[in-house]
Design a protein around this motif. Structure first.
Motif, PDB file in Angstrom:
ATOM      1  N   ILE A 160       0.841  -1.203   0.000  1.00  0.00           N
ATOM      2  CA  ILE A 160       0.000   0.000   0.000  1.00  0.00           C
ATOM      3  C   ILE A 160       0.873   1.248   0.000  1.00  0.00           C
ATOM      4  O   ILE A 160       0.609   2.214  -0.721  1.00  0.00           O
ATOM      5  N   ALA A 161       1.941   1.216   0.784  1.00  0.00           N
ATOM      6  CA  ALA A 161       2.815   2.373   0.843  1.00  0.00           C
ATOM      7  C   ALA A 161       3.519   2.610  -0.483  1.00  0.00           C
ATOM      8  O   ALA A 161       3.873   3.739  -0.830  1.00  0.00           O
ATOM      9  N   GLY A 162       3.703   1.546  -1.253  1.00  0.00           N
ATOM     10  CA  GLY A 162       4.415   1.672  -2.517  1.00  0.00           C
ATOM     11  C   GLY A 162       3.507   1.915  -3.685  1.00  0.00           C
ATOM     12  O   GLY A 162       3.070   3.038  -3.936  1.00  0.00           O
ATOM     13  N   SER A 163       3.158   0.855  -4.392  1.00  0.00           N
ATOM     14  CA  SER A 163       2.482   1.013  -5.682  1.00  0.00           C
ATOM     15  C   SER A 163       0.966   0.958  -5.598  1.00  0.00           C
ATOM     16  O   SER A 163       0.304   0.984  -6.616  1.00  0.00           O
ATOM     17  N   CYS A 164       0.405   0.910  -4.430  1.00  0.00           N
ATOM     18  CA  CYS A 164      -1.030   0.634  -4.368  1.00  0.00           C
ATOM     19  C   CYS A 164      -1.741   1.468  -3.302  1.00  0.00           C
ATOM     20  O   CYS A 164      -2.441   0.929  -2.457  1.00  0.00           O
ATOM     21  N   SER A 165      -1.585   2.769  -3.395  1.00  0.00           N
ATOM     22  CA  SER A 165      -2.151   3.611  -2.349  1.00  0.00           C
ATOM     23  C   SER A 165      -3.672   3.729  -2.429  1.00  0.00           C
ATOM     24  O   SER A 165      -4.321   4.027  -1.439  1.00  0.00           O
ATOM     25  N   ASN A 166      -4.248   3.524  -3.617  1.00  0.00           N
ATOM     26  CA  ASN A 166      -5.705   3.699  -3.763  1.00  0.00           C
ATOM     27  C   ASN A 166      -6.387   2.482  -4.370  1.00  0.00           C
ATOM     28  O   ASN A 166      -7.370   2.605  -5.080  1.00  0.00           O
ATOM     29  N   CYS A 167      -5.855   1.331  -4.116  1.00  0.00           N
ATOM     30  CA  CYS A 167      -6.384   0.139  -4.770  1.00  0.00           C
ATOM     31  C   CYS A 167      -7.647  -0.384  -4.081  1.00  0.00           C
ATOM     32  O   CYS A 167      -7.927  -0.056  -2.937  1.00  0.00           O
ATOM     33  N   VAL A 168      -8.362  -1.200  -4.819  1.00  0.00           N
ATOM     34  CA  VAL A 168      -9.535  -1.896  -4.306  1.00  0.00           C
ATOM     35  C   VAL A 168      -9.232  -3.388  -4.358  1.00  0.00           C
ATOM     36  O   VAL A 168      -8.675  -3.872  -5.347  1.00  0.00           O
ATOM     37  N   TYR A 169      -9.588  -4.091  -3.290  1.00  0.00           N
ATOM     38  CA  TYR A 169      -9.173  -5.482  -3.168  1.00  0.00           C
ATOM     39  C   TYR A 169     -10.381  -6.416  -3.075  1.00  0.00           C
ATOM     40  O   TYR A 169     -11.368  -6.095  -2.410  1.00  0.00           O
ATOM     41  N   SER A 170     -10.247  -7.556  -3.707  1.00  0.00           N
ATOM     42  CA  SER A 170     -11.249  -8.601  -3.514  1.00  0.00           C
ATOM     43  C   SER A 170     -10.526  -9.932  -3.366  1.00  0.00           C
ATOM     44  O   SER A 170      -9.473 -10.152  -3.957  1.00  0.00           O
ATOM     45  N   TRP A 171     -11.131 -10.796  -2.571  1.00  0.00           N
ATOM     46  CA  TRP A 171     -10.500 -12.042  -2.190  1.00  0.00           C
ATOM     47  C   TRP A 171     -11.481 -13.163  -2.487  1.00  0.00           C
ATOM     48  O   TRP A 171     -12.665 -13.062  -2.143  1.00  0.00           O
ATOM     49  N   GLY A 172     -11.040 -14.200  -3.157  1.00  0.00           N
ATOM     50  CA  GLY A 172     -11.959 -15.280  -3.452  1.00  0.00           C
ATOM     51  C   GLY A 172     -11.235 -16.530  -3.875  1.00  0.00           C
ATOM     52  O   GLY A 172     -10.027 -16.525  -4.109  1.00  0.00           O
ATOM     53  N   GLY A 173     -11.972 -17.612  -3.946  1.00  0.00           N
ATOM     54  CA  GLY A 173     -11.381 -18.867  -4.368  1.00  0.00           C
ATOM     55  C   GLY A 173     -12.263 -20.040  -4.022  1.00  0.00           C
ATOM     56  O   GLY A 173     -13.459 -19.888  -3.729  1.00  0.00           O
ATOM     57  N   THR A 174     -11.648 -21.192  -4.055  1.00  0.00           N
ATOM     58  CA  THR A 174     -12.379 -22.419  -3.779  1.00  0.00           C
ATOM     59  C   THR A 174     -11.744 -23.146  -2.605  1.00  0.00           C
ATOM     60  O   THR A 174     -10.574 -22.934  -2.287  1.00  0.00           O
ATOM     61  N   PHE A 175     -12.532 -23.950  -1.964  1.00  0.00           N
ATOM     62  CA  PHE A 175     -11.987 -24.775  -0.891  1.00  0.00           C
ATOM     63  C   PHE A 175     -12.528 -26.192  -1.051  1.00  0.00           C
ATOM     64  O   PHE A 175     -13.593 -26.414  -1.637  1.00  0.00           O
ATOM     65  N   THR A 176     -11.760 -27.112  -0.578  1.00  0.00           N
ATOM     66  CA  THR A 176     -12.160 -28.513  -0.641  1.00  0.00           C
ATOM     67  C   THR A 176     -11.915 -29.142   0.715  1.00  0.00           C
ATOM     68  O   THR A 176     -10.885 -28.918   1.347  1.00  0.00           O
ATOM     69  N   SER A 177     -12.867 -29.895   1.123  1.00  0.00           N
ATOM     70  CA  SER A 177     -12.774 -30.539   2.427  1.00  0.00           C
ATOM     71  C   SER A 177     -13.481 -31.880   2.335  1.00  0.00           C
ATOM     72  O   SER A 177     -14.665 -31.946   2.026  1.00  0.00           O
ATOM     73  N   GLY A 178     -12.732 -32.937   2.545  1.00  0.00           N
ATOM     74  CA  GLY A 178     -13.347 -34.254   2.488  1.00  0.00           C
ATOM     75  C   GLY A 178     -13.771 -34.674   1.110  1.00  0.00           C
ATOM     76  O   GLY A 178     -14.686 -35.462   0.932  1.00  0.00           O
ATOM     77  N   THR A 179     -13.094 -34.141   0.078  1.00  0.00           N
ATOM     78  CA  THR A 179     -13.491 -34.440  -1.295  1.00  0.00           C
ATOM     79  C   THR A 179     -12.375 -35.113  -2.077  1.00  0.00           C
ATOM     80  O   THR A 179     -12.424 -35.180  -3.289  1.00  0.00           O
ATOM     81  N   GLY A 180     -11.364 -35.586  -1.409  1.00  0.00           N
ATOM     82  CA  GLY A 180     -10.252 -36.204  -2.113  1.00  0.00           C
ATOM     83  C   GLY A 180      -9.064 -35.305  -2.261  1.00  0.00           C
ATOM     84  O   GLY A 180      -8.003 -35.749  -2.703  1.00  0.00           O
ATOM     85  N   ALA A 181      -9.199 -34.031  -1.946  1.00  0.00           N
ATOM     86  CA  ALA A 181      -8.041 -33.142  -1.999  1.00  0.00           C
ATOM     87  C   ALA A 181      -7.087 -33.478  -0.859  1.00  0.00           C
ATOM     88  O   ALA A 181      -7.507 -33.951   0.198  1.00  0.00           O
ATOM     89  N   GLN A 182      -5.813 -33.228  -1.106  1.00  0.00           N
ATOM     90  CA  GLN A 182      -4.827 -33.505  -0.065  1.00  0.00           C
ATOM     91  C   GLN A 182      -5.017 -32.538   1.104  1.00  0.00           C
ATOM     92  O   GLN A 182      -5.165 -31.334   0.913  1.00  0.00           O
TER      93      GLN A 182
END
Lengths: 217, 210
Positions: A160-182
């Motif tokens: 933030i102090a460097g290249s991203c003083s006014n950025c907007v952030y979003s966080w997302g993805g997938t999760f697996t639990s008990g489905t064969g994933a390690q």
């Protein structure tokens, strides 16, 4: 005198540097990791530890000699709703995310978190980013897989102090639990996702001639 | 005969024995997908495999310094357009290519080079949460991959070639979505357990394990 003033104004106007809205640019930090939770009922907690396997070059992180580790915590289940199809939508309280840049590259999930190395080896190094996680929602399927998404208010760190003083952030993805994933013993889900960093509200410098050119077509 | 038995023991002592399993292993990918309009249509996905470096081991050692690795899923037929959507019958290939940079505007740049691994996506379920909550743009997918070919198939023991997990996040509203595609996919293909690499190990070291 009038001619001189006009000339100076024109010269000044043609060389002045102006701030222009930049074209929307999405930067990415891709990550993988593991989470653990106390449950999915109101009051239960969710924690996540991750490590980046790709970071936009603009941030100047060299993953061959340093690591970028993520830690999200303080996320508490506010409630859940059966939205049909065997899927439950779970909403979370505001939480925190911290990302550390660490040349030691010593992150170690261990087993049964929290433990002697997790989260401690994920929160050493220099603070690269910190943010307040808001609006986190998980869709959890009956097989244990699902999707999560939320947004962040950046609060600190070198990014933030460097290249991203006014950025907007979003966080997302997938999760697996008990489905064969390690899974590592004691962790309840494997997580894979991206932190999207939108630079749309940043500014670029441009000469007056460039500004005029924008409107001449 | 006793001497013969002794020789056999010596051969066993000098033989190659498998070592311990490695840490978590997976192919992490990021790509763009196009979805079929109706049942009977086919899904395709073009992606790039990430170099996880020390953090994330790939099931096979890959040379990211000199090659680009891409992943292509094609001809995955939509069997049931419901919640979840079910697919079957597709192909999956991981390519290694030193000559081009993958470009989403030219899908041929994903399928050139050497096929490192190829196989079938024997099943895939896609959960599009917008089917349940209209404002949602995210989704998830879970499927199964069986590897059947490719230049490096033989590096995977026959018993480890089938039943790999295919897991992905989907997002139709991401700012990263490339023109001409329906969804961003961020996922991984992974064996159920880390593949046990073959390591040379002395008999003494084997005994020490026990």
């Amino acid at each position: 005198m009038k001619e001189l003033r006009t000339t100076l104004l024109v010269v000044f106007a043609s060389t002045v540097i102006l701030a222009l809205p930049a074209a929307a640019q999405i930067r990415v930090i891709d990550y993988l990791g593991y989470g653990w939770e106390t449950g999915q009922s109101a009051g239960d907690e969710f924690h996540f530890l991750g490590i980046s396997d790709l970071v936009d070059p603009i941030f100047g992180v060299d993953l061959s000699v340093e690591e970028l580790t993520l830690y999200t915590t303080n996320l508490v289940v506010l409630g859940s709703v059966d939205v049909g199809g065997g899927t439950t939508m779970i909403s979370y309280s505001t939480g925190t995310m911290e990302i550390y840049q660490d040349p030691l590259q010593d992150s170690d999930w261990g087993i049964n978190p929290p433990n002697a190395t997790a989260p401690s080896t994920f929160v050493n190094g220099d603070l690269f980013f910190s943010g307040e996680l808001v609006d986190l929602v998980m869709f959890r399927n009956s097989d244990g897989s699902g999707h999560f998404s939320g947004s962040l208010n950046g609060t600190g760190g070198s990014m933030i102090a460097g290249s991203c003083s006014n950025c907007v952030y979003s966080w997302g993805g997938t999760f697996t639990s008990g489905t064969g994933a390690q899974l590592i013993e004691g962790y309840s889900m494997q997580v894979d996702g991206v932190l999207e960093i939108d630079e749309a509200v940043s500014t670029d410098s441009a000469a007056w001639g460039s500004v005029k050119a924008l409107y001449s077509n | 005969m006793k001497r013969m038995s002794t020789i056999l023991v010596v051969i066993l002592l000098a033989g190659t024995l498998p070592g311990l399993a490695a840490a978590q292993q997976l192919f992490d990918f990021f790509g763009m997908a196009n979805l079929p309009a109706a049942e009977g249509g086919s899904l395709s996905m073009f992606g790039v495999i990430r170099d996880g470096g020390a953090a994330v081991a790939t099931p096979l050692p890959l040379d990211f310094a000199n090659y680009e690795y891409t992943i292509v899923v094609e001809d995955l037929v939509l069997v049931t357009d419901d919640y979840p959507e079910t697919y079957a019958g597709g192909t999956i290939t991981i390519y290694r290519d030193a000559s081009s940079t993958a470009d989403y505007a030219a899908t041929g740049t994903f399928s050139d080079g050497t096929a490192v691994l190829s196989g079938v996506v024997s099943s895939l379920e896609l959960f599009h949460y917008s089917d349940l909550v209209p404002s949602a743009t995210g989704g998830s997918g879970i499927g199964t991959v069986d590897w059947t070919g490719g230049a490096r198939l033989d590096e995977i023991a026959p018993g480890d070639q089938d039943g790999w997990g295919f897991f992905t996040a989907t997002n139709s509203g991401s700012g990263l979505l490339e023109p001409g595609y329906d969804e961003v996919w961020d996922g991984k293909v992974e064996p159920a357990t880390p593949i046990v690499g073959t390591e040379r190990m002395s008999w003494g070291a084997v005994k020490a394990m026990y």
